[in-house]
Design a protein around this motif. Structure first.
Motif, short mmCIF file in Angstrom:
data_model
loop_
_atom_site.label_atom_id
_atom_site.label_comp_id
_atom_site.label_asym_id
_atom_site.label_seq_id
_atom_site.Cartn_x
_atom_site.Cartn_y
_atom_site.Cartn_z
N TRP A 15 0.70 -1.20 -0.24
CA TRP A 15 0.03 -0.08 -0.09
C TRP A 15 0.81 1.10 0.23
O TRP A 15 1.90 1.38 0.66
CB TRP A 15 -0.95 -0.11 1.10
N ASP A 19 -3.63 6.13 -0.42
CA ASP A 19 -4.77 6.02 -1.00
C ASP A 19 -6.07 5.76 0.14
O ASP A 19 -5.88 4.61 0.64
CB ASP A 19 -4.77 4.63 -1.95
N HIS A 21 -9.08 5.01 -0.43
CA HIS A 21 -10.21 4.16 -0.82
C HIS A 21 -9.63 2.60 -0.61
O HIS A 21 -10.37 1.81 -0.84
CB HIS A 21 -10.44 4.32 -2.19
N THR A 22 -8.39 2.37 -0.08
CA THR A 22 -8.03 1.07 0.23
C THR A 22 -8.62 0.45 1.31
O THR A 22 -8.86 1.34 2.48
CB THR A 22 -6.51 1.22 0.20
#
Length: 197
Positions: A15, A19, A21-22
């Motif tokens: 990761w 982000d 939206h993860t």
């Protein structure tokens, strides 16, 4: 089958840390949590939550974040949240970079696209509890104490914390109740009451 997602560490390492939206799948409800009435559900952790935790709590390094699922899988102490009826909080054998015991917070009735989803649980937060953890224990409804007395006693000795005198035995003490016609989980405990400051 695994309660924990064995790929979480690898997925976290891949990761970018930004982000929002993860969403990480941590695993499914552990035996300890099932024993207090929590449904067998998928446990998720939003990347946006993790990013906020790392900013607000510098002691929560990447290495510590990756250990948080172990608290949920094998907690030492589980309590009803004093902030929300739909949440529980728990300690385990995870300590932050400052050697403070990490408190994990689970939201049992999270919303997904504005709707309550009873098939998932989300990690709402996790951080080193450095402000009076003993008061938290004393004033919370305790739902579970690890029945492995040696492990529990070692944890209490390391943290210099004590269980309330009213706790007479280890194991499952209280239970979570999911009302059929309500979205908030309520908590009942035999012989006890919810003591809130």
């Amino acid at each position: 089958r695994y309660s924990l997602n064995p790929d979480f560490t690898r997925q976290y390492d891949n990761w970018d840390g930004k982000d929002p939206h993860t969403v990480f799948t941590i695993g499914t409800t552990s035996k300890a949590l099932v024993s207090i009435g929590i449904k067998d559900s998928r446990i998720l952790w939003d990347g946006s939550k993790i990013a906020k935790i790392k900013v607000k709590h510098p002691g929560m390094t990447d290495a510590i974040i990756k250990q948080v699922p172990n608290i949920i899988e094998n907690p030492v102490l589980v309590m009803q949240s004093q902030q929300a009826d739909s949440r529980i909080v728990m300690f385990g054998e995870v300590f932050d970079a400052n050697n403070i015991p990490v408190l994990a917070v689970l939201e049992l009735n999270p919303t997904l696209r504005g709707q309550y989803d009873m098939n998932i649980i989300k990690i709402a937060s996790a951080y080193g509890k450095d402000t009076n953890p003993q008061r938290l224990i004393n004033t919370s409804m305790i739902l579970y104490v690890d029945p492995n007395k040696n492990r529990t006693d070692r944890w209490l000795k390391r943290t210099r914390l004590q269980l309330p005198f009213k706790i007479q035995h280890y194991g499952s003490i209280g239970s979570v109740t999911y009302p059929e016609d309500a979205v908030n989980a309520s908590i009942r405990q035999n012989g006890g009451k919810d003591e809130r400051p």
